[in-house]
Enzyme design. Structure first.
Site, short mmCIF file in Angstrom:
data_model
loop_
_atom_site.label_atom_id
_atom_site.label_comp_id
_atom_site.label_asym_id
_atom_site.label_seq_id
_atom_site.Cartn_x
_atom_site.Cartn_y
_atom_site.Cartn_z
N ASP A 49 0.84 -1.18 0.00
CA ASP A 49 0.00 0.00 0.00
C ASP A 49 0.88 1.24 0.00
OD1 ASP A 49 -2.23 1.72 0.17
OD2 ASP A 49 -3.27 0.33 1.52
N ASP A 59 3.85 2.65 -4.26
CA ASP A 59 2.87 3.34 -5.10
C ASP A 59 2.50 2.41 -6.25
OD1 ASP A 59 1.33 4.94 -6.66
OD2 ASP A 59 2.82 6.53 -6.93
N ASN A 85 -6.80 -5.96 -4.60
CA ASN A 85 -7.82 -5.13 -3.98
C ASN A 85 -7.69 -3.64 -4.29
OD1 ASN A 85 -9.86 -4.37 -1.72
ND2 ASN A 85 -7.98 -3.32 -1.11
N TYR A 149 -13.99 3.88 -13.88
CA TYR A 149 -14.09 2.85 -12.82
C TYR A 149 -14.77 1.60 -13.35
CZ TYR A 149 -15.00 0.91 -8.15
OH TYR A 149 -15.04 0.12 -7.03
N LYS A 153 -13.17 -2.17 -13.68
CA LYS A 153 -13.75 -3.26 -12.89
C LYS A 153 -14.35 -4.34 -13.78
CE LYS A 153 -12.54 -1.82 -8.88
NZ LYS A 153 -11.53 -2.58 -8.10
#
Length: 249
Positions: A49, A59, A85, A149, A153
């Site tokens: 993270d 990053d 994730n 987005y 996805k």
């Protein structure tokens, strides 16, 4: 320069490859719930993270930094469980979405998942075992002001199904979890519980409530389990029923 290392959630000092799990974006919200559940399930949890305690700082929107970090964690041996994730929304209409924000969404949400899976699968193949779980979204089915987005996805679902076909003979499963409205701190800060918009969202859910990050983590836990070896290429919508009538059976 190699990324700064934080603490790792670890169950034992000596862990077999089958017990190690790599989680991207695992310090906040849904990712943190997944990391906590994996810890409870007995895995050696490695978090990548950009910030936060308990993570190896990286990053993930930077492909070179991601490659360096993956080389570092894999130096300790293969990692046979992966949770893709990390992600960001980049909300805007088609008319106003910038090319820069669209490319940023692709890099963080989609390219990082591809890069992590590509780096970890040789070790999984060597162990003849692997679990890949990618966090998609019900927005993959379409949602207002979510061009970037929803595209990324939906792309996650395509990669999940392709990896299932390519990797199944090596004992590797690839599945996706697609959350609907989840009451993370980020969501609640932007959508106060007493606002009309929040109430409209809740009323659109057949169960008439928001989901919790732990609901998503529970679905991820199922797909990561060694016993879930005959389920691959599937998507679990953790959405309170909001996608019923929108998605294929």
């Amino acid at each position: 320069m190699l990324p700064k290392k934080g603490k790792r959630l670890s169950v034992t000092n000596e862990t077999s490859p089958k017990e190690r799990v790599l989680i991207t974006g695992g310090t906040h919200g849904i990712g943190a719930a997944i990391a906590q559940r994996c810890h409870e399930d007995g895995y050696d949890v490695i978090i990548l993270d950009r910030e936060g305690d308990g993570a190896i700082h990286c990053d993930l929107s930077d492909s070179a930094a991601t490659a360096d970090t993956l080389n570092t964690v894999l130096a300790d041996g293969p990692i046979t469980r992966l949770v893709n994730n990390v992600g960001a929304v980049f909300p805007d209409s088609l008319e106003h979405q910038t090319l820069e924000s669209f490319e940023s969404a692709v890099s963080l949400n989609l390219r990082s998942a591809f890069q992590c899976a590509q780096a970890l699968t040789p070790g999984m193949i060597d162990q003849n075992f692997g679990r890949i779980v990618s966090i998609s979204s019900r927005a993959a089915l379409g949602k207002l002001k979510r061009t970037a987005y929803s595209a990324t996805k939906a792309g996650m679902l395509g990669m999940t199904r392709t990896w299932a076909l390519e990797l199944g003979a090596h004992g590797i499963t690839s599945n996706a979890v697609a959350p609907g409205p989840i009451a993370t701190d980020l969501f609640l800060n932007a959508n106060p519980s007493d606002s009309p918009e929040t109430q409209r969202i809740i009323e659109s859910v057949p169960l008439k409530k928001m989901g919790k990050p732990e609901d998503v983590a529970h679905a991820v836990s199922y797909f990561l389990d060694e016993r879930t070896g005959f389920v691959t290429g599937q998507t679990a919508y953790v959405c309170g029923g909001i996608t019923v009538g929108l998605s294929d059976v």
